[in-house]
Design an enzyme around this catalytic site. Structure first.
Site, PDB file in Angstrom:
ATOM      1  N   HIS A  57      24.489  35.520  41.796  1.00 25.30           N
ATOM      2  CA  HIS A  57      25.553  36.331  42.784  1.00 25.30           C
ATOM      3  C   HIS A  57      24.867  37.079  43.467  1.00 25.30           C
ATOM      4  O   HIS A  57      24.268  38.137  42.670  1.00 25.30           O
ATOM      5  CB  HIS A  57      26.742  37.161  41.350  1.00 25.30           C
ATOM      6  N   GLY A  82      31.095  46.628  33.616  1.00 28.99           N
ATOM      7  CA  GLY A  82      31.860  47.467  31.984  1.00 28.99           C
ATOM      8  C   GLY A  82      33.465  48.104  33.594  1.00 28.99           C
ATOM      9  O   GLY A  82      33.747  49.310  32.518  1.00 28.99           O
ATOM     10  N   ASP A  87      23.078  39.136  38.247  1.00 29.95           N
ATOM     11  CA  ASP A  87      23.777  39.832  39.195  1.00 29.95           C
ATOM     12  C   ASP A  87      23.186  40.133  39.945  1.00 29.95           C
ATOM     13  O   ASP A  87      21.802  41.248  39.505  1.00 29.95           O
ATOM     14  CB  ASP A  87      24.787  40.955  38.593  1.00 29.95           C
ATOM     15  N   MET A  89      21.446  42.597  42.952  1.00 35.31           N
ATOM     16  CA  MET A  89      21.803  43.816  43.601  1.00 35.31           C
ATOM     17  C   MET A  89      21.312  44.731  44.204  1.00 35.31           C
ATOM     18  O   MET A  89      20.061  44.666  43.860  1.00 35.31           O
ATOM     19  CB  MET A  89      22.598  44.787  42.491  1.00 35.31           C
ATOM     20  N   MET A 130      36.570  38.069  43.187  1.00 31.69           N
ATOM     21  CA  MET A 130      35.762  39.129  41.782  1.00 31.69           C
ATOM     22  C   MET A 130      37.163  40.048  41.699  1.00 31.69           C
ATOM     23  O   MET A 130      38.110  40.663  42.470  1.00 31.69           O
ATOM     24  CB  MET A 130      34.958  40.082  42.843  1.00 31.69           C
ATOM     25  N   HIS A 150      24.973  33.858  33.933  1.00 32.70           N
ATOM     26  CA  HIS A 150      25.517  34.934  35.985  1.00 32.70           C
ATOM     27  C   HIS A 150      24.658  35.745  36.023  1.00 32.70           C
ATOM     28  O   HIS A 150      24.406  36.322  35.127  1.00 32.70           O
ATOM     29  CB  HIS A 150      26.843  34.965  35.728  1.00 32.70           C
ATOM     30  N   MET A 169      24.526  40.277  45.735  1.00 33.32           N
ATOM     31  CA  MET A 169      25.230  41.235  46.024  1.00 33.32           C
ATOM     32  C   MET A 169      24.085  42.475  46.828  1.00 33.32           C
ATOM     33  O   MET A 169      23.866  43.020  46.612  1.00 33.32           O
ATOM     34  CB  MET A 169      25.862  42.349  45.061  1.00 33.32           C
ATOM     35  N   ASP A 213      35.715  37.063  38.456  1.00 33.63           N
ATOM     36  CA  ASP A 213      34.463  37.279  37.244  1.00 33.63           C
ATOM     37  C   ASP A 213      34.495  39.355  38.047  1.00 33.63           C
ATOM     38  O   ASP A 213      34.628  39.549  38.631  1.00 33.63           O
ATOM     39  CB  ASP A 213      32.870  38.239  38.864  1.00 33.63           C
ATOM     40  N   GLY A 214      34.370  40.045  36.189  1.00 33.92           N
ATOM     41  CA  GLY A 214      34.919  41.625  35.950  1.00 33.92           C
ATOM     42  C   GLY A 214      35.828  42.178  35.718  1.00 33.92           C
ATOM     43  O   GLY A 214      37.197  41.298  35.352  1.00 33.92           O
ATOM     44  N   GLY A 215      35.623  42.937  34.147  1.00 37.30           N
ATOM     45  CA  GLY A 215      36.720  43.446  33.277  1.00 37.30           C
ATOM     46  C   GLY A 215      37.604  42.098  32.203  1.00 37.30           C
ATOM     47  O   GLY A 215      38.823  42.377  32.172  1.00 37.30           O
ATOM     48  N   GLY A 255      29.555  46.045  41.454  1.00 36.10           N
ATOM     49  CA  GLY A 255      28.178  47.342  41.530  1.00 36.10           C
ATOM     50  C   GLY A 255      27.458  47.324  39.975  1.00 36.10           C
ATOM     51  O   GLY A 255      26.991  47.235  39.624  1.00 36.10           O
ATOM     52  N   PHE A 256      28.869  47.373  38.994  1.00 42.65           N
ATOM     53  CA  PHE A 256      29.143  47.263  38.089  1.00 42.65           C
ATOM     54  C   PHE A 256      29.098  47.238  36.430  1.00 42.65           C
ATOM     55  O   PHE A 256      30.812  46.350  36.999  1.00 42.65           O
ATOM     56  CB  PHE A 256      29.189  49.449  37.466  1.00 42.65           C
ATOM     57  N   SER A 267      30.256  42.714  29.324  1.00 42.66           N
ATOM     58  CA  SER A 267      29.909  43.917  28.301  1.00 42.66           C
ATOM     59  C   SER A 267      30.758  43.598  27.472  1.00 42.66           C
ATOM     60  O   SER A 267      30.696  43.187  26.215  1.00 42.66           O
ATOM     61  CB  SER A 267      30.797  45.269  28.736  1.00 42.66           C
ATOM     62  N   SER A 309      27.078  37.299  31.646  1.00 39.57           N
ATOM     63  CA  SER A 309      26.387  37.839  32.676  1.00 39.57           C
ATOM     64  C   SER A 309      25.109  38.400  32.819  1.00 39.57           C
ATOM     65  O   SER A 309      25.689  39.602  31.867  1.00 39.57           O
ATOM     66  CB  SER A 309      27.548  38.747  33.647  1.00 39.57           C
TER      67      SER A 309
HETATM   68  C1  DX5 Z   1      29.817  43.661  38.719  1.00 40.79           C
HETATM   69  C2  DX5 Z   1      28.870  42.251  38.353  1.00 40.79           C
HETATM   70  C3  DX5 Z   1      29.927  41.498  37.187  1.00 40.79           C
HETATM   71  C4  DX5 Z   1      29.671  42.122  35.681  1.00 40.79           C
HETATM   72  C5  DX5 Z   1      30.583  41.725  35.233  1.00 40.79           C
HETATM   73  O1  DX5 Z   1      29.143  43.506  40.194  1.00 40.79           O
HETATM   74  O2  DX5 Z   1      29.251  40.871  39.307  1.00 40.79           O
HETATM   75  O3  DX5 Z   1      29.543  39.796  36.863  1.00 40.79           O
HETATM   76  O4  DX5 Z   1      28.573  41.896  35.463  1.00 40.79           O
HETATM   77  O5  DX5 Z   1      30.809  42.170  34.254  1.00 40.79           O
HETATM   78  P1  DX5 Z   1      31.983  43.070  33.304  1.00 40.79           P
HETATM   79  O6  DX5 Z   1      32.214  41.290  32.633  1.00 40.79           O
HETATM   80  O7  DX5 Z   1      31.907  44.068  32.086  1.00 40.79           O
HETATM   81  O8  DX5 Z   1      32.631  43.702  34.025  1.00 40.79           O
HETATM   82 ZN    ZN Z   2      28.393  39.080  38.748  1.00 39.14          ZN
END
Ligand code: DX5
Ligand code: ZN
Length: 235
Positions: free
Chosen positions: A68, A167, A37, A39, A159, A35, A70, A192-194, A164-165, A215, A10
């Site tokens: 992706h 980390g 993002d 937004m 998700m 990937h 958003m 996707d996420g964490g 949105g972010f 991250s 990402s």
């Molecule tokens: C969140 C994004 C993710 C994000 C993942 O809104 O869709 O793709 O970049 O970030 P990490 O891997 O740090 O959770």
């Molecule tokens: Zn994403």
């Protein structure tokens, strides 16, 4: 039989002042996809990447690019992202259907729906496929798996954070959704996420075959070690 794990980098956590170098570093590390993002500051509170940057990324790699989206009214932007070079276009199902009362104002997040407008979603998924691209649906942590749409898509992105972010902390509510999809869906199951060393094995075991990471990957001393460690899960 389990599908091999693919790792999607990402780029949200890449260094945008030297994006081409970071893309090359990912390729050298054995990344499978990128990937991106996208937004709009409305569907999510953050504002990031439009087709212009996707076009620039396209020039830097031959690996598949997943966008992706958003963004509100994603159907309006499918063609632009396809033209810019996306191979996979991912639509948030929360863009299709009446919003829950708690997120109807433009500045209330996460966006959530109880009912999905299936004909409208289907139309946009078909639009993606007609352009020769792969169509994915994305479901937020507060959204249930929409089983009626699975025949119309090539992949489902679950998700594990509210979008949105980068980390944020992994939400384990995603795991049963992966397990259900593994039983009933033949396409890609992405998460996707964490994602990190602790959460990736849980996601892979539950049923994800595409692990998206921002991250954890870009924050690591060795991109190769992280990538290869994730790809080795379930082997
Ligand atoms: C969140 C994004 C993710 C994000 C993942 O809104 O869709 O793709 O970049 O970030 P990490 O891997 O740090 O959770
Ligand atoms: Zn994403």
């Amino acid at each position: 039989m389990n599908k091999p794990i693919e790792v999607s980098a990402s780029v949200l956590s890449a260094d945008f002042s030297r994006l081409a170098d970071d893309i090359k570093r990912c390729e050298d590390a054995g990344i499978d996809r990128f990937h991106i993002d996208c937004m709009d500051g409305h569907f999510v509170p953050n504002l990031t990447i439009g087709p212009v940057i996707v076009e620039a990324i396209r020039k830097s790699t031959k690996l598949p690019l997943e966008t992706h989206l958003m963004i509100e009214h994603p159907g309006q932007y499918i063609e632009s992202y396809a033209k810019a070079g996306a191979d996979i276009i991912q639509l948030q199902v929360e863009c299709y259907g009446p919003r829950r009362a708690a997120c109807r104002e433009w500045n209330q997040w996460p966006k959530e729906v109880d009912q999905i407008d299936l004909p409208a979603l289907r139309t946009d998924l078909q639009k993606i496929r007609q352009l020769g691209k792969k169509a994915f649906v994305v479901i937020n942590p507060g959204t249930a798996v929409c089983e009626e749409i699975l025949n119309d898509c090539d992949g489902v992105l679950v998700m594990s954070v509210n979008p949105g972010f980068a980390g944020q902390k992994f939400m384990p509510e995603a795991l049963p959704k992966l397990a259900r999809l593994k039983k009933i869906f033949k396409g890609d199951i992405a998460i996707d996420g964490g994602i990190n060393a602790q959460t990736a094995p849980l996601a892979a075991k539950a049923g994800a075959n595409v692990l998206i990471t921002a991250s954890y990957l870009f924050g690591a001393p060795s991109l190769r070690d992280v990538t290869q460690g994730l790809k080795a899960l379930l082997k």
